[in-house]
Design a protein around this motif. Structure first.
Motif, PDB file in Angstrom:
ATOM      1  N   SER A  28       0.834  -1.207   0.000  1.00  0.00           N
ATOM      2  CA  SER A  28       0.000   0.000   0.000  1.00  0.00           C
ATOM      3  C   SER A  28       0.869   1.258   0.000  1.00  0.00           C
ATOM      4  CB  SER A  28      -0.983   0.008   1.177  1.00  0.00           C
ATOM      5  OG  SER A  28      -0.326   0.166   2.414  1.00  0.00           O
ATOM      6  N   ALA A  29       2.014   1.222   0.680  1.00  0.00           N
ATOM      7  CA  ALA A  29       2.936   2.362   0.668  1.00  0.00           C
ATOM      8  C   ALA A  29       3.531   2.555  -0.723  1.00  0.00           C
ATOM      9  CB  ALA A  29       4.040   2.172   1.703  1.00  0.00           C
ATOM     10  N   GLU A  30       3.854   1.443  -1.381  1.00  0.00           N
ATOM     11  CA  GLU A  30       4.385   1.521  -2.747  1.00  0.00           C
ATOM     12  C   GLU A  30       3.356   2.146  -3.686  1.00  0.00           C
ATOM     13  OE1 GLU A  30       5.612  -2.362  -4.059  1.00  0.00           O
ATOM     14  OE2 GLU A  30       6.685  -2.730  -2.194  1.00  0.00           O
ATOM     15  N   LEU A  31       2.110   1.698  -3.579  1.00  0.00           N
ATOM     16  CA  LEU A  31       1.064   2.187  -4.480  1.00  0.00           C
ATOM     17  C   LEU A  31       0.697   3.637  -4.194  1.00  0.00           C
ATOM     18  CD1 LEU A  31      -1.205  -0.987  -4.517  1.00  0.00           C
ATOM     19  CD2 LEU A  31       0.157  -0.108  -6.432  1.00  0.00           C
ATOM     20  N   ALA A  32       0.661   4.012  -2.920  1.00  0.00           N
ATOM     21  CA  ALA A  32       0.294   5.379  -2.558  1.00  0.00           C
ATOM     22  C   ALA A  32       1.462   6.347  -2.759  1.00  0.00           C
ATOM     23  CB  ALA A  32      -0.177   5.423  -1.107  1.00  0.00           C
ATOM     24  N   GLY A  33       2.686   5.829  -2.685  1.00  0.00           N
ATOM     25  CA  GLY A  33       3.850   6.691  -2.823  1.00  0.00           C
ATOM     26  C   GLY A  33       4.197   7.436  -1.542  1.00  0.00           C
ATOM     27  N   VAL A  34       3.533   7.103  -0.447  1.00  0.00           N
ATOM     28  CA  VAL A  34       3.819   7.704   0.861  1.00  0.00           C
ATOM     29  C   VAL A  34       3.676   6.641   1.934  1.00  0.00           C
ATOM     30  CG1 VAL A  34       3.081  10.051   0.236  1.00  0.00           C
ATOM     31  CG2 VAL A  34       1.421   8.462   1.191  1.00  0.00           C
ATOM     32  N   ARG A  35       4.292   6.876   3.080  1.00  0.00           N
ATOM     33  CA  ARG A  35       4.148   5.949   4.212  1.00  0.00           C
ATOM     34  C   ARG A  35       3.109   6.448   5.209  1.00  0.00           C
ATOM     35  NH1 ARG A  35       7.068   1.691   4.196  1.00  0.00           N
ATOM     36  NH2 ARG A  35       9.011   1.582   3.047  1.00  0.00           N
ATOM     37  N   CYS A  36       2.930   7.766   5.278  1.00  0.00           N
ATOM     38  CA  CYS A  36       1.906   8.308   6.152  1.00  0.00           C
ATOM     39  C   CYS A  36       1.511   9.699   5.668  1.00  0.00           C
ATOM     40  CB  CYS A  36       2.366   8.350   7.604  1.00  0.00           C
ATOM     41  SG  CYS A  36       3.770   9.420   7.884  1.00  0.00           S
ATOM     42  N   GLU A  37       0.297  10.080   6.004  1.00  0.00           N
ATOM     43  CA  GLU A  37      -0.200  11.402   5.656  1.00  0.00           C
ATOM     44  C   GLU A  37      -1.433  11.695   6.497  1.00  0.00           C
ATOM     45  OE1 GLU A  37      -1.482  11.592   1.561  1.00  0.00           O
ATOM     46  OE2 GLU A  37      -2.492   9.673   1.730  1.00  0.00           O
ATOM     47  N   THR A  38      -1.833  12.939   6.488  1.00  0.00           N
ATOM     48  CA  THR A  38      -3.050  13.354   7.171  1.00  0.00           C
ATOM     49  C   THR A  38      -4.099  13.652   6.111  1.00  0.00           C
ATOM     50  OG1 THR A  38      -1.775  14.301   8.987  1.00  0.00           O
ATOM     51  CG2 THR A  38      -4.044  15.047   8.754  1.00  0.00           C
ATOM     52  N   LEU A  39      -5.282  13.053   6.281  1.00  0.00           N
ATOM     53  CA  LEU A  39      -6.381  13.277   5.342  1.00  0.00           C
ATOM     54  C   LEU A  39      -7.605  13.781   6.088  1.00  0.00           C
ATOM     55  CD1 LEU A  39      -6.261  10.071   3.085  1.00  0.00           C
ATOM     56  CD2 LEU A  39      -5.341  12.336   2.575  1.00  0.00           C
ATOM     57  N   SER A  40      -8.389  14.583   5.398  1.00  0.00           N
ATOM     58  CA  SER A  40      -9.671  15.027   5.933  1.00  0.00           C
ATOM     59  C   SER A  40     -10.745  14.085   5.406  1.00  0.00           C
ATOM     60  CB  SER A  40      -9.949  16.461   5.482  1.00  0.00           C
ATOM     61  OG  SER A  40     -11.177  16.906   6.009  1.00  0.00           O
ATOM     62  N   VAL A  41     -11.457  13.453   6.320  1.00  0.00           N
ATOM     63  CA  VAL A  41     -12.486  12.468   5.952  1.00  0.00           C
ATOM     64  C   VAL A  41     -13.748  12.748   6.774  1.00  0.00           C
ATOM     65  CG1 VAL A  41     -10.806  10.688   5.311  1.00  0.00           C
ATOM     66  CG2 VAL A  41     -11.664  10.789   7.650  1.00  0.00           C
ATOM     67  N   PRO A  42     -14.897  12.224   6.340  1.00  0.00           N
ATOM     68  CA  PRO A  42     -16.112  12.401   7.130  1.00  0.00           C
ATOM     69  C   PRO A  42     -15.941  11.808   8.533  1.00  0.00           C
ATOM     70  CG  PRO A  42     -16.647  11.587   4.948  1.00  0.00           C
ATOM     71  CD  PRO A  42     -15.152  11.509   5.093  1.00  0.00           C
ATOM     72  N   ARG A  43     -16.515  12.474   9.503  1.00  0.00           N
ATOM     73  CA  ARG A  43     -16.380  12.002  10.884  1.00  0.00           C
ATOM     74  C   ARG A  43     -17.158  10.709  11.119  1.00  0.00           C
ATOM     75  NH1 ARG A  43     -15.572  15.876  15.745  1.00  0.00           N
ATOM     76  NH2 ARG A  43     -15.489  14.345  17.398  1.00  0.00           N
ATOM     77  N   GLN A  44     -18.356  10.613  10.532  1.00  0.00           N
ATOM     78  CA  GLN A  44     -19.127   9.370  10.589  1.00  0.00           C
ATOM     79  C   GLN A  44     -19.149   8.780   9.191  1.00  0.00           C
ATOM     80  OE1 GLN A  44     -22.866   9.276  12.563  1.00  0.00           O
ATOM     81  NE2 GLN A  44     -22.238  10.752  14.117  1.00  0.00           N
TER      82      GLN A  44
END
Length: 86
Positions: free
Chosen positions: A13-29
């Motif tokens: 998943s890190a290879e496909l995303a190109g990152v190891r971690c990040e912050t995303l804004s997602v719906p709370r529910q």
């Protein structure tokens, strides 16, 4: 209403995303499947591992499906694909 969560990517998943971690804004529910779809919108290449991925929210395994998640700001979401080896 949305919140910021930390998304951690492991192995393929890190290879496909190109990152190891990040912050995303997602719906709370959101259902676990909807959360996965939000992440795939940001990293479309992840779609190929959908049927093999293990998802963890706040260090608890979650199946992709209708399970409702109530996320808090700063929650940790981990994308863990199958790991091969002995």
């Amino acid at each position: 209403m949305s919140c910021q969560v930390s998304v951690l990517y492991f192995a393929r998943s890190a290879e496909l995303a190109g990152v190891r971690c990040e912050t995303l804004s997602v719906p709370r529910q959101v259902t676990s499947l909807q959360l996965w779809e939000e992440i795939v919108k940001v990293h479309p290449r992840l779609a190929v591992i959908r049927d093999q991925v293990v998802f963890a929210v706040r260090q608890e395994y979650v199946l992709l499906g209708d399970q409702l998640l109530v996320l808090q700001p700063g929650d940790e979401v981990a994308i863990i694909p199958p790991i091969s080896g002995g």
